[in-house]
Each structure stands twice: as structure tokens, then as C-alpha cells.
Design a protein around this motif. Structure first.
Motif, PDB file in Angstrom:
ATOM      1  N   ALA A 237     -29.717  12.641 -15.089  1.00 32.45           N
ATOM      2  CA  ALA A 237     -29.011  13.361 -14.038  1.00 32.45           C
ATOM      3  C   ALA A 237     -27.525  13.031 -14.062  1.00 32.45           C
ATOM      4  CB  ALA A 237     -29.615  13.021 -12.682  1.00 32.45           C
ATOM      5  N   ILE A 238     -27.233  11.745 -14.181  1.00 32.49           N
ATOM      6  CA  ILE A 238     -25.826  11.334 -14.148  1.00 32.49           C
ATOM      7  C   ILE A 238     -25.092  11.859 -15.377  1.00 32.49           C
ATOM      8  CG2 ILE A 238     -24.275   9.353 -14.199  1.00 32.49           C
ATOM      9  CD1 ILE A 238     -25.536   8.947 -11.697  1.00 32.49           C
ATOM     10  N   LEU A 239     -25.735  11.762 -16.525  1.00 31.70           N
ATOM     11  CA  LEU A 239     -25.055  12.180 -17.745  1.00 31.70           C
ATOM     12  C   LEU A 239     -24.860  13.697 -17.773  1.00 31.70           C
ATOM     13  CD1 LEU A 239     -26.635   9.908 -20.499  1.00 31.70           C
ATOM     14  CD2 LEU A 239     -24.450   9.654 -19.322  1.00 31.70           C
ATOM     15  N   LYS A 240     -25.853  14.434 -17.223  1.00 28.38           N
ATOM     16  CA  LYS A 240     -25.772  15.889 -17.282  1.00 28.38           C
ATOM     17  C   LYS A 240     -24.850  16.427 -16.191  1.00 28.38           C
ATOM     18  CE  LYS A 240     -29.619  17.507 -18.813  1.00 28.38           C
ATOM     19  NZ  LYS A 240     -31.052  17.753 -18.606  1.00 28.38           N
ATOM     20  N   THR A 241     -25.059  15.966 -14.968  1.00 28.29           N
ATOM     21  CA  THR A 241     -24.246  16.475 -13.868  1.00 28.29           C
ATOM     22  C   THR A 241     -23.632  15.330 -13.076  1.00 28.29           C
ATOM     23  OG1 THR A 241     -26.224  16.521 -12.500  1.00 28.29           O
ATOM     24  CG2 THR A 241     -25.559  18.604 -13.528  1.00 28.29           C
ATOM     25  N   PRO A 242     -22.620  14.703 -13.626  1.00 26.04           N
ATOM     26  CA  PRO A 242     -21.956  13.647 -12.854  1.00 26.04           C
ATOM     27  C   PRO A 242     -21.289  14.273 -11.640  1.00 26.04           C
ATOM     28  CG  PRO A 242     -20.700  14.177 -14.817  1.00 26.04           C
ATOM     29  CD  PRO A 242     -21.977  14.939 -14.921  1.00 26.04           C
ATOM     30  N   LEU A 243     -21.382  13.585 -10.503  1.00 23.63           N
ATOM     31  CA  LEU A 243     -20.819  14.152  -9.286  1.00 23.63           C
ATOM     32  C   LEU A 243     -19.453  13.554  -8.971  1.00 23.63           C
ATOM     33  CD1 LEU A 243     -23.973  14.321  -6.987  1.00 23.63           C
ATOM     34  CD2 LEU A 243     -22.880  16.149  -8.283  1.00 23.63           C
ATOM     35  N   TYR A 246     -14.724  10.151 -10.802  1.00 21.08           N
ATOM     36  CA  TYR A 246     -14.533   9.068 -11.765  1.00 21.08           C
ATOM     37  C   TYR A 246     -15.566   9.162 -12.886  1.00 21.08           C
ATOM     38  CZ  TYR A 246     -14.461   4.361 -13.762  1.00 21.08           C
ATOM     39  OH  TYR A 246     -14.411   3.309 -14.619  1.00 21.08           O
ATOM     40  N   THR A 247     -16.835   9.351 -12.507  1.00 21.60           N
ATOM     41  CA  THR A 247     -17.884   9.478 -13.518  1.00 21.60           C
ATOM     42  C   THR A 247     -17.604  10.674 -14.417  1.00 21.60           C
ATOM     43  OG1 THR A 247     -19.310   8.852 -11.685  1.00 21.60           O
ATOM     44  CG2 THR A 247     -20.377   9.258 -13.776  1.00 21.60           C
ATOM     45  N   GLN A 248     -17.173  11.761 -13.798  1.00 20.30           N
ATOM     46  CA  GLN A 248     -16.865  12.960 -14.581  1.00 20.30           C
ATOM     47  C   GLN A 248     -15.766  12.672 -15.592  1.00 20.30           C
ATOM     48  OE1 GLN A 248     -15.865  15.735 -11.494  1.00 20.30           O
ATOM     49  NE2 GLN A 248     -18.012  16.240 -11.047  1.00 20.30           N
ATOM     50  N   ALA A 249     -14.689  12.016 -15.133  1.00 17.81           N
ATOM     51  CA  ALA A 249     -13.566  11.714 -16.020  1.00 17.81           C
ATOM     52  C   ALA A 249     -14.007  10.769 -17.130  1.00 17.81           C
ATOM     53  CB  ALA A 249     -12.420  11.110 -15.223  1.00 17.81           C
ATOM     54  N   LEU A 250     -14.854   9.809 -16.754  1.00 16.58           N
ATOM     55  CA  LEU A 250     -15.346   8.823 -17.717  1.00 16.58           C
ATOM     56  C   LEU A 250     -16.131   9.504 -18.831  1.00 16.58           C
ATOM     57  CD1 LEU A 250     -15.049   5.749 -17.529  1.00 16.58           C
ATOM     58  CD2 LEU A 250     -17.331   5.651 -16.561  1.00 16.58           C
ATOM     59  N   PRO A 286      -6.225   6.864  -5.625  1.00 18.22           N
ATOM     60  CA  PRO A 286      -4.901   6.889  -6.274  1.00 18.22           C
ATOM     61  C   PRO A 286      -4.894   7.545  -7.656  1.00 18.22           C
ATOM     62  CG  PRO A 286      -5.349   4.725  -5.345  1.00 18.22           C
ATOM     63  CD  PRO A 286      -6.613   5.511  -5.237  1.00 18.22           C
ATOM     64  N   ARG A 287      -6.048   7.613  -8.324  1.00 18.05           N
ATOM     65  CA  ARG A 287      -6.078   8.181  -9.670  1.00 18.05           C
ATOM     66  C   ARG A 287      -6.861   9.485  -9.720  1.00 18.05           C
ATOM     67  NH1 ARG A 287      -8.458   3.505 -13.325  1.00 18.05           N
ATOM     68  NH2 ARG A 287      -7.511   4.644 -15.045  1.00 18.05           N
ATOM     69  N   CYS A 288      -7.345   9.938  -8.574  1.00 17.23           N
ATOM     70  CA  CYS A 288      -8.279  11.060  -8.556  1.00 17.23           C
ATOM     71  C   CYS A 288      -7.529  12.391  -8.579  1.00 17.23           C
ATOM     72  CB  CYS A 288      -9.141  10.966  -7.298  1.00 17.23           C
ATOM     73  SG  CYS A 288     -10.434  12.202  -7.222  1.00 17.23           S
ATOM     74  N   ALA A 289      -8.034  13.359  -9.364  1.00 22.77           N
ATOM     75  CA  ALA A 289      -7.392  14.670  -9.468  1.00 22.77           C
ATOM     76  C   ALA A 289      -7.654  15.496  -8.215  1.00 22.77           C
ATOM     77  CB  ALA A 289      -7.911  15.401 -10.703  1.00 22.77           C
ATOM     78  N   SER A 290      -8.813  15.290  -7.601  1.00 23.28           N
ATOM     79  CA  SER A 290      -9.153  16.123  -6.450  1.00 23.28           C
ATOM     80  C   SER A 290      -8.980  15.358  -5.141  1.00 23.28           C
ATOM     81  CB  SER A 290     -10.592  16.646  -6.589  1.00 23.28           C
ATOM     82  OG  SER A 290     -11.366  15.727  -7.319  1.00 23.28           O
ATOM     83  N   VAL A 291      -7.915  14.516  -5.078  1.00 18.16           N
ATOM     84  CA  VAL A 291      -7.714  13.707  -3.876  1.00 18.16           C
ATOM     85  C   VAL A 291      -7.283  14.597  -2.717  1.00 18.16           C
ATOM     86  CG1 VAL A 291      -5.319  13.185  -4.506  1.00 18.16           C
ATOM     87  CG2 VAL A 291      -6.548  11.655  -2.976  1.00 18.16           C
ATOM     88  N   GLU A 292      -7.730  14.286  -1.510  1.00 16.43           N
ATOM     89  CA  GLU A 292      -7.335  15.040  -0.321  1.00 16.43           C
ATOM     90  C   GLU A 292      -7.189  14.082   0.846  1.00 16.43           C
ATOM     91  OE1 GLU A 292     -10.978  17.210   1.178  1.00 16.43           O
ATOM     92  OE2 GLU A 292     -11.384  17.262  -0.988  1.00 16.43           O
TER      93      GLU A 292
END
Lengths: 315, 326
Positions: A237-243, A246-250, A286-292
Motif C-alpha cells: 500500500a505504501i509503495l503503491k500509493t504513498p499518502l 514526504y513518503t511520496q517525495a522519497l 518547511p520542506r513540503c511542496a503542499s504546505v498550507e
């Protein structure tokens, strides 16, 4: 979750007087028969999480709960820890060379652990050592038991280390980067061995920085970032659809196996926060692209499908 | 076997070098003409010349060196220049058991003391006890052994001799073991303690530091993860790891003391040991005696080093077996 949980950490925090906040909310669950990969970069607190489960973390204020088979480890006395370590939970370390005492024979060191916990005679303990080494795939176990650590190859030493960890039939095996100090072919063999152990002997907590290792050998995974578990769930699940972003970027940063080779791999800009300068909100903000704006508050670690994730996007 | 032979060769080389050095220094030092000294104050030139001829000082240096070595090692009848007719080889062999007894006794005290204080200091690192021990160690280290010896004598021989605490102390001097083992031991206890004080101070510090370093070692973390208790951690693991550097230090100090390094203690407690003999030889510039004691000392230093090396190999299998294994 449920009654089958062998180990469950809830919001574990470790504050060191000088170094700062080392663990900042580690929550993870390990059920019997699982191989849980704990991944994260250096300094994310993954080794520390493993050491805490054995009470071997550096001195500091530890809060939160660590439930092991119904007992809260955070309230253990020194004597209870002694009976617990090596007996119910055992650990193998990154570098099997330095982890063994260099001046005593391998067999004697394994025997020591057996005789610390089980009422066996020296001869019975020795027989157990030899059969353990044999089970770990060590050739001519009787002779190897008489060797000193420096006389064995890295792979054999790590097998001996695993034999020692399993010598008292622990329920939990914590493997702290067990393959990092080994060369690639040996790494693969050790991972196969760990997978067998996970299926047969004990639940395994496999601490690593290598997503490849996780994909190969784990059933579940918990991703640590800056002392916080930000996402966990079954490996596929994590490898296919990281939520979590950070996991996605990794996962994006892993080069693709097929297709044209990219000139540059995507990177995560910036560096993880130091333990004494952790943001009060989401540690990845601080490093997140979708920060709000909502990221100023620490997101709650909640279930979503079969994942658990700490991110406002899924609140 | 090959190792043993090369050791033996090394030892002979060291002994040869030292003997040449002592010989050369003695004869090349200006104003140290032994014939004038042997002839006595105000002797006429003819007498001095006769003495020079009689002792062979008018022959070439290499010949004199070889003659002396022959007397020392082969015919073993080298006689003193000062006490005529006194065989120095015999003298050294008579003095050796005294020094050996003293140093062996002292070594027991100092190893035991260093273990106790080193372990206590390390186990309670930073506590009041640790600080107290480190202060005591510093005091022990900086107390001159001759002064301490005199104080011990003052207290145990005269001032408080009649109290229950010191009534057992025999008069100064040495009783051979073969004469009376009990008096032998009684007479050596206080000198050996005095001698060991500085060493306890030094070794307990060294051991404490080594133990604390060992406690940080990866293998000690493994031992904790195995479920080893504190006693096992300190004794079976940390001490085993850290004893090695203390051991090599011990070998050197022990040999040095056997070779006459216990001179001050021997003089203060009137023990007729090798140090005492060296002192005597030096104060009268008696070359045969100096030569005999110095070579004896060198012999022990070399032997002890070889022994310690062997022990080291036994205790640390990583040394000297590099050829097989990986």
C-alpha cells in the motif's frame, strides 16, 4: 491494533537535556508474525526507537507508552529489563565486527546469553549454540563456534549475531541496519534469512534507510521523519500509493528500473530539522511542496484506509 | 619457535648494547680514571701505574670489555674494585630474591588496589566517591616514596610501635623466606605497601578511564542487549576489554622495579636488594658492580617484556594471528 499486537508504541517522546528532542511522537504497531520496516534518514530516530524498546536509549526524559504483550515497558525496573533483554526481545546491530566482544570466542558469547536466561548446563547450551549456528546457515558450526569474531567473514559474523539474538527464542527481533556493513551478495542472503525468521520464529522490526530492503523483506513499514512517524501501513500500500508528501517525495527519488534514465532525480529541497530546532507544527512543513496554513499545528496521526498518516491533507 | 629465537636474539642485542654503553660511559667520562680511585687518595704515580697494570687498565678498551664480560658471564668471578675480593655476581644473586619478594608483594597490593579503586571510580563516575578516589590517587601519586617510607617507619617503628596496630612490625631488614616465612612476610608488608601507593594512584586512574571507554564500546551495548547485569558488564566485559592497556603498563613497571627501580624503598627500609646494590655501586663508582646490576636490570626488563607480549597474545587473539582468518 486488535489483541494480536505484540509491540505498540504510542506517542513516544525522548528528550535529551543537551541534544534536544530526539523522538517527537513515535507511534507504531507490530503484530505477531509481521516484519515491520522502520525507515528514515540518518538522525530521524529510527535506531533510537529500536534501542528504546530494549531500554538502551541514552539517558533522557522518555514519555509515551511502549506496550509489549500487555506490559508497559516504560515502567520497567532495571531487573525487569535484564530479564526482558535477550529473552523476549533481542537486537542485532549494524556492524557485527564491533558488536561482538573481540577477545572471546563466538560460541562462548552466544552461550553466555543462553545461560543468562535459560536453566541449561554448559554442555546443553553449547549444543544449542551449534544447532542455532547450523540453522542460520553457518558451515561447520562446531568449528565456527570456536572461532574469534575477527576470524569470520562479515556475513558469517552477522549470521552468528542473528543466532545469538535468536538463542533464547525471543518474540521480537530488532534488526538495526543489519545489512549496511555487508557487501551486496551477503546483504541479500541475510535479508532472506531475516524473512525466514519473520515467517517462522519471531516478529521482526527491521530498521533501515533503504527502501529497497523494505520492499524486499518487510510486510509493513513505518516512515520516520525528524523523530516522528509520519506514515505507516502494509508495504504494498505504501509503495503503491504513498499518502504523505514526504513518503511520496522519497519514493520519487528512487531511479526507475525501466525506461529512459532521467538526467537528474527529483530531490527534496532543504535538510531535516536539527533535534533542538524542530518546528512546533508538522515537522516536514518547511520542506513540503503542499504546505498550507493548517500545517502550523501538528497533524494528528490517523487511519486512512489501511494506512495511518500524519498529514492535514487527509484529515 | 621462530618467535622465541628472534626474541632471544633481540635480548642478546639489547644486553650487548647496554653493556657497551655502560662500559664506554664509565671509561670515557673525564676524571673517572679508576686506577687513581682504586689506588686511593694521594697515592704516588708509581702506585697508580702499578694498579693500572694490575687491573689491566693499560690494555686496549675492547680487550678490557671482553675480559670484563668473560668474568661476568663465563667465569663468573668478577670482583669489585672497591671491596677487594668481593664477587659481584654473587652479590647480585644474593640481592635478587630480596627485590623479587618486595616487588611481588607490592604488585599484589597495587593490582588489588587499582582494581578496587578503578572499578569503584568508574562505576560511580562523577559521584562524590569518584572525586574522593581521584583526589586520593593524586595524593598517592605525588607523595615521594622515600618520605612516605620514613613516615611509615617513624609511625610503625618508634612512635606507635607499642600500640596494638603496629606491635607486629618487625625491625627493619630482611629475613629470607627459607629462614622463616612468617618473618619474611611480616617484614615486607609495610615496605611493599609503601612502594605500591604511587602505583595504585596511577593504575586506578588509568583503569578507570579505560573502563569508561570500554563501557562506550559497541560490544558492551551488545552485552546489555543480551540481558547482562551490571556485575557481568563490568567484570566479564568491560574489564576484559580494558585490562589490556593496563597490562602492558604493568609489565614495564614491574620489570623496572625488579631491575632496581625500588631503590628508594629498599634504602629507606634497609632491604639489601638490587636497588640498594646499585645505589652502593654508583656512590663508589664501582664499575663491576654497576655493570652487573645494570645488566641484571636490563635482562629483567627484556624478559618481562617478552612475557607480557606472550600474555597479551593470549588475552587478545587479534594480535599475532593476522595470517589466517579473513
Amino acid at each position: 491494533m486488535g489483541s494480536k499486537a505484540l509491540l505498540s508504541l504510542r506517542d513516544l517522546r525522548l528528550e535529551h537535556p543537551r541534544a534536544g528532542v530526539l523522538l517527537d511522537g513515535v507511534s507504531l504497531t507490530l503484530e505477531r508474525g509481521q516484519i515491520l520496516g522502520v525507515v528514515g534518514e540518518s538522525g530521524s530516530g529510527k535506531s533510537l526507537t529500536g534501542l528504546s524498546v530494549l531500554g538502551l536509549h541514552p539517558a533522557g526524559r522518555l514519555t509515551g507508552t511502549m506496550m509489549f504483550d500487555g506490559q508497559d515497558l516504560t515502567h520497567f525496573t532495571a531487573r525487569e529489563w535484564q530479564g526482558f533483554r535477550g529473552r523476549r526481545a533481542a537486537m542485532i546491530f549494524q556492524d557485527p565486527m564491533s558488536a561482538f566482544l573481540p577477545v572471546r570466542r563466538i560460541g562462548a558469547q552466544i552461550e553466555e546469553q543462553i545461560r543468562l536466561h535459560l536453566p541449561l548446563s554448559r554442555r546443553e547450551a553449547r549444543a544449542r549454540v551449534v544447532s542455532l549456528l547450523g540453522r542460520m546457515g553457518v558451515p561447520s558450526p562446531e568449528r565456527t563456534a570456536e572461532r574469534y569474531p575477527h576470524e569470520l567473514s562479515g556475513g558469517l559474523r552477522q549470521r552468528a549475531m542473528i543466532a545469538m539474538a535468536l538463542s533464547c527464542d525471543p518474540e521480537l527481533l530488532i534488526a538495526d541496519e543489519p545489512t549496511t556493513a555487508l557487501d551486496v551478495t551477503v546483504q541479500a542472503q541475510i535479508l532472506v534469512l531475516l524473512r525466514e525468521i519473520g515467517a517462522r520464529d519471531a516478529s521482526v522490526m527491521l530498521i533501515t534507510h533503504d527502501m529497497g530492503v523494505v520492499a524486499q523483506s518487510c510486510t509493513h513499514v513505518a516512515v520516520l521523519y525528524a523523530g516522528v512517524v509520519i506514515e505507516s501501513g502494509p508495504v504494498e500500500a505504501i509503495l503503491k500509493t504513498p499518502l504523505h508528501p514526504y513518503t511520496q517525495a522519497l519514493l520519487r527519488a528512487i531511479p526507475p528500473l525501466s525506461g529512459p534514465r532521467p538526467d537528474r532525480l527529483p530531490v527534496i529541497e532543504g535538510a531535516p530539522p536539527a533535534p533542538n530546532a524542530r518546528p512546533s507544527g508538522c515537522v516536514f512543513a518547511p520542506r513540503c511542496a503542499s504546505v498550507e496554513a493548517r500545517c502550523q499545528m501538528r497533524p494528528v496521526f490517523r487511519s486512512r484506509g489501511n494506512h495511518q498518516v500524519a498529514c492535514v491533507l487527509y484529515a | 619457535m621462530k618467535g622465541f629465537l628472534s626474541r632471544l636474539g633481540q635480548m642478546l642485542l639489547v644486553l650487548f648494547g647496554i653493556s657497551v654503553l655502560v662500559f664506554a660511559v664509565f671509561f670515557a667520562t673525564p676524571g673517572s680514571d679508576p686506577s687513581a680511585r682504586i689506588a686511593g687518595r694521594g697515592a704516588s704515580p708509581e702506585v697508580v701505574a702499578r694498579v693500572r697494570h694490575a687491573y689491566g687498565f693499560d690494555r686496549a678498551l675492547p680487550v678490557r670489555y671482553l675480559t670484563m664480560m668473560d668474568h661476568l658471564f663465563i667465569s663468573r668471578n668478577l670482583t669489585s674494585y672497591v671491596n677487594h675480593g668481593q664477587n659481584v655476581v654473587e652479590e647480585v644473586f644474593d640481592a635478587a630474591p630480596v627485590t623479587l619478594s618486595l616487588v611481588a608483594f607490592a604488585a599484589i597490593f597495587w593490582v588489588a588496589g587499582a582494581l578496587v579503586f578503578g572499578l569503584l571510580g568508574a562505576a560511580w563516575q562523577g559521584s562524590l566517591l569518584d572525586r574522593l578516589i581521584s583526589i586520593l590517587a593524586l595524593v598517592g601519586l605525588s607523595m615521594p616514596v622515600f618520605w612516605l617510607g620514613e613516615m611509615v617507619n617513624l609511625v610503625s617503628q618508634s612512635r606507635f610501635h607499642e600500640t596494638w596496630l603496629f606491635r607486629w612490625v618487625p625491625p627493619l631488614g630482611y629475613v629470607p623466606f627459607t629462614t622463616d616465612p612468617v618473618s619474611w612476610a611480616k617484614g615486607l608488608i609495610l615496605p611493599a605497601m609503601t612502594l605500591s601507593v604511587a602505583f595504585i594512584g596511577l593504575y586506578s586512574r588509568v583503569l578507570r578511564t579505560d573502563l569508561l571507554t570500554a563501557m562506550q564500546d559497541d560490544s558492551l551495548r551488545t552485552a546489555r542487549a543480551k540481558g547482562a547485569g551490571p556485575w557481568r558488564l563490568w567484570f566479564a566485559h568491560a574489564l576484559r576489554l580494558s585490562g589490556l592497556s593496563a597490562l602492558s603498563l604493568f609489565g614495564l613497571d614491574f620489570a623496572q622495579l625488579l631491575g632496581g627501580g625500588a631503590l628508594l624503598t629498599e634504602v629507606v627500609f634497609a632491604l639489601p636488594g638490587v636497588g640498594h646494590l646499585t645505589y652502593q655501586g654508583l656512590s663508589t663508582l664501582d664499575l663491576p658492580l654497576i655493570m652487573a646490576t645494570v645488566l641484571y636490570a636490563a635482562f629483567f626488563v627484556v624478559i618481562a617484556n617478552a612475557l607480557i607480549d606472550g600474555l597479551y597474545r593470549l588475552l587478545d587473539p587479534r594480535i599475532g594471528r593476522g595470517s589466517h582468518g579473513q
